[in-house]
Write an enzyme that holds these catalytic residues in place. Structure first.
Site, PDB file in Angstrom:
ATOM      1  N   ILE A 144      -4.127   4.395   0.222  1.00 32.85           N
ATOM      2  CA  ILE A 144      -4.682   4.777   1.648  1.00 32.85           C
ATOM      3  C   ILE A 144      -5.927   5.699   1.646  1.00 32.85           C
ATOM      4  O   ILE A 144      -7.106   5.673   2.292  1.00 32.85           O
ATOM      5  CB  ILE A 144      -3.519   5.440   2.599  1.00 32.85           C
ATOM      6  CG1 ILE A 144      -2.487   4.384   2.964  1.00 32.85           C
ATOM      7  CG2 ILE A 144      -4.080   6.049   3.706  1.00 32.85           C
ATOM      8  CD1 ILE A 144      -1.151   5.192   3.136  1.00 32.85           C
ATOM      9  N   PHE A 149       0.871  -1.183   0.132  1.00 32.00           N
ATOM     10  CA  PHE A 149       0.095   0.129  -0.013  1.00 32.00           C
ATOM     11  C   PHE A 149       0.830   1.262  -0.010  1.00 32.00           C
ATOM     12  O   PHE A 149       2.251   1.162   0.331  1.00 32.00           O
ATOM     13  CB  PHE A 149      -1.011  -0.003   1.062  1.00 32.00           C
ATOM     14  CG  PHE A 149      -0.369   0.212   2.444  1.00 32.00           C
ATOM     15  CD1 PHE A 149      -0.162   1.270   3.041  1.00 32.00           C
ATOM     16  CD2 PHE A 149       0.223  -0.745   3.244  1.00 32.00           C
ATOM     17  CE1 PHE A 149       0.504   1.632   4.283  1.00 32.00           C
ATOM     18  CE2 PHE A 149       0.646  -0.765   4.356  1.00 32.00           C
ATOM     19  CZ  PHE A 149       1.020   0.544   5.015  1.00 32.00           C
ATOM     20  N   CYS A 150       0.306   2.301  -0.501  1.00 35.18           N
ATOM     21  CA  CYS A 150       0.785   3.746  -0.473  1.00 35.18           C
ATOM     22  C   CYS A 150      -0.198   4.702  -0.404  1.00 35.18           C
ATOM     23  O   CYS A 150      -1.341   4.339  -0.055  1.00 35.18           O
ATOM     24  CB  CYS A 150       1.821   3.727  -1.460  1.00 35.18           C
ATOM     25  SG  CYS A 150       0.763   3.650  -3.163  1.00 35.18           S
ATOM     26  N   THR A 151       0.197   5.815  -0.692  1.00 33.66           N
ATOM     27  CA  THR A 151      -0.678   7.095  -0.738  1.00 33.66           C
ATOM     28  C   THR A 151      -1.879   6.977  -1.671  1.00 33.66           C
ATOM     29  O   THR A 151      -3.042   6.671  -1.318  1.00 33.66           O
ATOM     30  CB  THR A 151      -0.168   8.577  -0.799  1.00 33.66           C
ATOM     31  OG1 THR A 151       0.974   8.560  -0.030  1.00 33.66           O
ATOM     32  CG2 THR A 151      -1.129   9.778  -0.570  1.00 33.66           C
ATOM     33  N   GLY A 196      -1.990   4.911  -4.628  1.00 30.08           N
ATOM     34  CA  GLY A 196      -1.924   3.438  -5.360  1.00 30.08           C
ATOM     35  C   GLY A 196      -0.763   3.324  -6.486  1.00 30.08           C
ATOM     36  O   GLY A 196      -0.400   2.175  -6.680  1.00 30.08           O
TER      37      GLY A 196
END
Length: 299
Positions: free
Chosen positions: A214, A185-187, A189
């Protein structure tokens, strides 16, 4: 709140970015938008902001203008609102990669890794395993200073300073991932999508990316199984699980994130320094944001 903030990315083969750049910049300037758009042979990555009528017009343009040959016809956008314009200017840049991994063999535009949506992930985390009974490991692909603002409960965090370090830390820590379902996961995608593709390519099994990152998770299910806020690469600094800007600010000098309580310190001087970099303090200077990591520099 009067400003609409849009974020979007897509991995897709693009051959005409040199011709597109001045045309896209001119359209954005005509609409009065600000932000950053990155164009690369592997795709597009953008954060822009402006009044509702301007952002709606941009979405229509990028999806339907014949210039783009239908490559962005169904491009999904993540939207949030703010009281003011978070960007100072409008930039359209040409890059080698829309998110830098320095692994030229990775071709995300040729196919995605499997994705898990927010509601399914929440259900997995609620029950403590995926639908096949495997334990779920959340793998944070962001930089260490972003993780410090907030992350998923018990997430793996390898304290990287830039995304190009990701392949090496995965190779060094493969044992952490064996026999489990991995959700990167990241901010928004983009990093977790490229990370998941890389892990698949090096033979790690049961790898998923969090669809939309997220911010999409916050939008769909709120802050369940997440602690803290989400760092964003613009002047809002961080968003809470309701997608509202927090009281955090970014230090003008060292780019460290300064939470509300630290802003009360006599070592915090707006526009000059913070407790992490004050000349009279022996603390460690804050980490700087990596240029190009997200489209404010950019998603």
């Amino acid at each position: 709140m009067t400003t609409v903030n849009l974020a979007a990315y897509r991995f897709v083969s693009l051959d005409s970015i040199e011709q597109w750049r001045p045309l896209v910049a001119a359209r954005c300037n005509t609409l009065g938008l600000r932000g950053t758009i990155l164009l690369a042979p592997e795709g597009i990555n953008l954060f822009i902001a402006g009044p509702r009528e301007a952002t709606d017009a941009f979405v229509d343009y990028i999806r339907h203008d014949p210039l783009f040959e239908g490559k962005f016809a169904d491009l999904p956008f993540k939207e949030s609102l703010s009281d003011s314009q978070p960007f100072r200017r409008m930039l359209v840049r040409l890059k080698r990669e829309i998110i830098t991994m320095k692994k030229p063999a990775i071709k995300p535009e040729l196919g995605r890794a499997p994705a898990v949506d927010a509601r399914t992930l929440k259900a997995w985390l609620d029950q403590g395993h995926d639908d096949a009974g495997r334990p779920v490991v959340m793998l944070d692909t962001r930089n260490a200073f972003e993780v410090d603002v907030g992350t998923f409960d018990r997430a793996l965090d390898y304290r990287i300073d830039k995304f190009s370090e990701f392949p090496a830390v995965i190779e060094a820590n493969r044992a952490d991932l064996e026999g489990k379902t991995i959700v990167s996961f990241c901010t928004g995608g983009i990093r977790c999508e490229k990370a998941a593709i890389h892990m698949k390519d090096v033979g790690i099994e049961n790898v998923y990316q969090l669809e939309g990152g997220i911010l999409k998770y916050f939008e769909e299910v709120g802050g369940a199984h997440y602690h803290g806020d989400c760092f964003v690469f613009d002047y809002r600094t961080a968003l809470n699980p309701q997608l509202a800007p927090t009281a955090d600010v970014t230090c003008f000098a060292c780019r460290a994130v300064v939470p509300a309580d630290a802003q009360q310190s006599p070592l915090y001087v707006p526009g000059k320094c913070c407790p992490a970099c004050h000349p009279g303090d022996s603390g460690t200077p804050g980490r700087r944001a990596e240029p190009g990591a997200e489209p404010a520099r950019a998603v």
